[in-house]
Motif scaffolding. Structure first.
Motif, PDB file in Angstrom:
ATOM      1  N   LYS A  14       0.826  -1.229   0.000  1.00  0.00           N
ATOM      2  CA  LYS A  14       0.000   0.000   0.000  1.00  0.00           C
ATOM      3  C   LYS A  14       0.857   1.275   0.000  1.00  0.00           C
ATOM      4  CE  LYS A  14      -1.641  -1.967   3.418  1.00  0.00           C
ATOM      5  NZ  LYS A  14      -2.086  -2.645   4.585  1.00  0.00           N
ATOM      6  N   ASP A  33      -0.651   4.677   9.362  1.00  0.00           N
ATOM      7  CA  ASP A  33       0.321   4.157  10.345  1.00  0.00           C
ATOM      8  C   ASP A  33       1.376   5.217  10.676  1.00  0.00           C
ATOM      9  OD1 ASP A  33      -0.876   1.706  10.609  1.00  0.00           O
ATOM     10  OD2 ASP A  33       0.543   0.628   9.341  1.00  0.00           O
ATOM     11  N   ARG A  57      -6.483   0.658  17.681  1.00  0.00           N
ATOM     12  CA  ARG A  57      -7.699   0.751  16.845  1.00  0.00           C
ATOM     13  C   ARG A  57      -8.466   2.048  17.129  1.00  0.00           C
ATOM     14  NH1 ARG A  57      -5.900  -2.408  13.068  1.00  0.00           N
ATOM     15  NH2 ARG A  57      -5.489  -4.519  13.771  1.00  0.00           N
ATOM     16  N   GLY A  80      -3.339  -2.504   7.622  1.00  0.00           N
ATOM     17  CA  GLY A  80      -4.181  -3.607   7.145  1.00  0.00           C
ATOM     18  C   GLY A  80      -5.522  -3.772   7.839  1.00  0.00           C
ATOM     19  N   ARG A 121       5.641  -5.706  12.427  1.00  0.00           N
ATOM     20  CA  ARG A 121       4.205  -5.969  12.318  1.00  0.00           C
ATOM     21  C   ARG A 121       3.765  -7.009  13.357  1.00  0.00           C
ATOM     22  NH1 ARG A 121       5.588  -5.153   6.402  1.00  0.00           N
ATOM     23  NH2 ARG A 121       4.275  -3.384   5.809  1.00  0.00           N
ATOM     24  N   LEU A 123       1.056  -8.330  14.080  1.00  0.00           N
ATOM     25  CA  LEU A 123       0.100  -9.359  13.652  1.00  0.00           C
ATOM     26  C   LEU A 123       0.674 -10.273  12.569  1.00  0.00           C
ATOM     27  CD1 LEU A 123      -3.190  -7.238  13.681  1.00  0.00           C
ATOM     28  CD2 LEU A 123      -2.268  -8.689  15.481  1.00  0.00           C
ATOM     29  N   ARG A 137     -10.242 -11.962   6.760  1.00  0.00           N
ATOM     30  CA  ARG A 137     -10.487 -10.594   6.294  1.00  0.00           C
ATOM     31  C   ARG A 137     -10.867 -10.477   4.822  1.00  0.00           C
ATOM     32  NH1 ARG A 137      -5.637  -6.994   8.813  1.00  0.00           N
ATOM     33  NH2 ARG A 137      -6.454  -6.714  10.931  1.00  0.00           N
TER      34      ARG A 137
HETATM   35  C1  S3P Z   1      -2.206  -4.109  10.910  1.00  0.00           C
HETATM   36  C2  S3P Z   1      -1.404  -3.730   9.830  1.00  0.00           C
HETATM   37  C3  S3P Z   1      -0.246  -2.841   9.978  1.00  0.00           C
HETATM   38  C4  S3P Z   1      -0.410  -1.937  11.193  1.00  0.00           C
HETATM   39  C5  S3P Z   1      -0.699  -2.753  12.417  1.00  0.00           C
HETATM   40  C6  S3P Z   1      -1.959  -3.602  12.279  1.00  0.00           C
HETATM   41  C7  S3P Z   1      -3.352  -5.020  10.664  1.00  0.00           C
HETATM   42  O1  S3P Z   1      -0.085  -2.050   8.810  1.00  0.00           O
HETATM   43  O2  S3P Z   1      -1.437  -1.005  10.976  1.00  0.00           O
HETATM   44  O3  S3P Z   1       0.434  -3.546  12.656  1.00  0.00           O
HETATM   45  O4  S3P Z   1      -4.251  -5.112  11.518  1.00  0.00           O
HETATM   46  O5  S3P Z   1      -3.391  -5.649   9.578  1.00  0.00           O
HETATM   47  P1  S3P Z   1       0.442  -2.618   7.378  1.00  0.00           P
HETATM   48  O6  S3P Z   1      -0.760  -3.141   6.658  1.00  0.00           O
HETATM   49  O7  S3P Z   1       1.020  -1.435   6.705  1.00  0.00           O
HETATM   50  O8  S3P Z   1       1.444  -3.659   7.676  1.00  0.00           O
END
Ligand code: S3P
Length: 170
Positions: A14, A33, A57, A80, A121, A123, A137
């Motif tokens: 992205k 982010d 969030r 994400g 990251r 997650l 998702r």
């Molecule tokens: C997340 C994606 C991350 C970041 C956080 C949570 C998610 O961004 O916002 O770690 O829930 O998928 P990227 O999509 O840029 O890695």
């Protein structure tokens, strides 16, 4: 002029695609982010570790409300999970960038600083959990998207141009 909001799974590209779009348009780009890290003055990894996911969030929801009210004509790349904010559809045209999970994962691994990309990251720490999250998702991403772009086997520039062309038709 409407914003273009890039959504999609972690590592799909992205941020790079938003930067390529800046090159091919007169638009500027923001990253949700980056905004969070800047207003908190710490990394997302640190936010998750110290205050937990729900705190993060909440910041995403706050940013979405601000974007909806104050930002126009901008390319917005998102984390994400940002697509879950209630205000999403009012922020702009939603563009889903998607590729199969294995393609995304292999691309991250092929990167010179792949360890860093995974480490930042929270997650994506556990690949099985990340795959599960992707599977959970995908249908949700598709539901909110106005435009869906398959990013497998395409250059960042080609994807940027495709979004610009599809965006014009809306
Ligand atoms: C997340 C994606 C991350 C970041 C956080 C949570 C998610 O961004 O916002 O770690 O829930 O998928 P990227 O999509 O840029 O890695």
């Amino acid at each position: 002029m409407k914003n273009i909001v890039l959504i999609g799974f972690m590592g799909v590209g992205k941020g790079s695609i938003a930067r390529a779009m800046v090159k091919h348009t007169s638009m500027m780009a923001l990253d949700t982010d980056d905004i969070i890290e800047s207003i908190e003055n710490r990394s997302i990894k640190a936010i998750f570790a110290t205050d937990g996911e729900e705190y993060f969030r909440n910041l995403e929801r706050k940013i979405a409300r601000w974007l909806k009210k104050k930002v126009t004509g901008t390319i917005i790349s998102t984390g994400g999970g940002f697509f879950k904010v209630p205000a999403l559809k009012k922020v702009g045209t939603i563009v889903l960038l998607n590729a199969p999970f294995d393609t995304i994962y292999e691309r991250i691994l092929a990167h010179t600083d792949s360890a860093k990309k995974l480490k930042k990251r929270p997650l994506f720490k556990d690949i099985d959990k990340a795959r599960e999250l992707y599977n959970e998702r995908l249908s949700q991403y598709l539901k909110v998207a106005d435009i869906v772009i398959d990013v497998s086997d395409k250059s960042v520039d080609a994807i940027a141009k495709e979004i610009i062309e599809k965006g014009k038709k809306r």
